[in-house]
Motif scaffolding. Structure first.
Motif, short mmCIF file in Angstrom:
data_model
loop_
_atom_site.label_atom_id
_atom_site.label_comp_id
_atom_site.label_asym_id
_atom_site.label_seq_id
_atom_site.Cartn_x
_atom_site.Cartn_y
_atom_site.Cartn_z
N LYS A 76 0.86 -1.20 0.00
CA LYS A 76 0.00 0.00 0.00
C LYS A 76 0.88 1.24 0.00
CE LYS A 76 -3.98 2.23 1.40
NZ LYS A 76 -4.36 2.96 0.25
N SER A 77 0.75 2.06 -1.02
CA SER A 77 1.50 3.30 -1.04
C SER A 77 0.91 4.28 -0.03
CB SER A 77 1.48 3.92 -2.44
OG SER A 77 0.17 4.33 -2.77
N GLY A 78 1.73 5.23 0.39
CA GLY A 78 1.27 6.26 1.31
C GLY A 78 1.43 5.94 2.78
N LEU A 79 1.76 4.71 3.14
CA LEU A 79 1.89 4.36 4.55
C LEU A 79 3.03 5.16 5.19
CD1 LEU A 79 1.45 0.49 4.50
CD2 LEU A 79 -0.18 2.18 5.34
N PRO A 80 2.80 5.71 6.39
CA PRO A 80 3.88 6.42 7.07
C PRO A 80 4.91 5.44 7.60
CG PRO A 80 1.96 6.32 8.49
CD PRO A 80 1.56 5.72 7.16
N ILE A 81 6.17 5.84 7.54
CA ILE A 81 7.26 4.98 7.99
C ILE A 81 8.36 5.88 8.55
CG2 ILE A 81 8.52 4.83 5.81
CD1 ILE A 81 8.09 1.64 6.64
N GLU A 82 9.05 5.42 9.56
CA GLU A 82 10.09 6.21 10.20
C GLU A 82 11.47 5.74 9.74
OE1 GLU A 82 11.18 7.79 14.66
OE2 GLU A 82 10.47 5.72 14.46
N ILE A 83 12.28 6.66 9.26
CA ILE A 83 13.67 6.36 8.90
C ILE A 83 14.50 6.48 10.17
CG2 ILE A 83 15.71 7.10 7.61
CD1 ILE A 83 13.83 8.02 5.38
N THR A 84 15.22 5.41 10.52
CA THR A 84 16.03 5.41 11.73
C THR A 84 17.54 5.38 11.44
OG1 THR A 84 15.91 3.00 11.90
CG2 THR A 84 14.21 4.27 13.06
#
Length: 184
Positions: A76-84
């Motif tokens: 699913k495009s658009g999902l929020p994700i955190e870059i760590t």
């Protein structure tokens, strides 16, 4: 041949692993050396930060290369994700469930999105207000895991929009923004 006259053997680190170890040491030491709580990645952007998935199919890998095994695929495009973390063109990411893996940078977008209370197992809906004030009137109720676009955030509230809704929600009820983050 006695022990003293034997030539010394060099220890070698497998190709690529040496650079990864050196980068890990730099990433660990950099915040300590400068007294910072956030740091800047190789992209010049702050770490950690939230982004969203650009593609409908994004393979998350166990390590920062296409030679590493695919751990799972987001669909699913658009999902929020955190870059760590960053390593060259790869980004270590964490999702709302706490799962971590590596994505190639071109699979990510700077567009800010959020999930509404994805951790809420009770299924309780979250009120969306007309203004950043609980007395302003409720314009909609959003179910857990509803995906929304972020328009702005300030003073503990975020203005979000999606298909058929636009309003304000308490910032602590969202995954994809930090608790006191300001977004213009």
């Amino acid at each position: 041949m006695n022990r003293q006259s034997e030539p010394r053997r060099k220890r070698t680190i497998p190709h690529g692993l040496g650079a990864l170890l050196a980068l890990s040491l730099i990433l660990i030491a950099a915040p300590l050396a400068h007294g910072q709580t956030t740091r800047t990645g190789s992209s010049g952007q702050p770490i950690p930060r939230f982004v969203s998935l650009k593609s409908d199919r994004s393979n998350v890998r166990l390590g920062p290369s296409d030679r590493h095994e695919v751990a799972w695929t987001y669909v699913k495009s658009g999902l929020p994700i955190e870059i760590t973390q960053e390593f060259e063109n790869w980004r270590r990411v964490r999702d709302w469930e706490g799962k971590e893996g590596w994505l190639f940078h071109s699979l990510l977008s700077g567009r800010r999105t959020v999930l509404v209370t994805p951790w809420d197992a009770s299924g309780e809906n979250t009120p969306l207000y007309a203004k950043a004030d609980v007395d302003s009137g409720i314009v909609a109720y959003l179910a857990p895991k509803v995906l929304a676009n972020v328009k702005s955030c300030s003073k503990g509230w975020c203005r979000v929009e999606g298909r058929g809704y636009d309003g304000w929600i308490e910032q602590t009820r969202l995954f994809g923004v930090y608790p006191d983050e300001v977004i213009d």
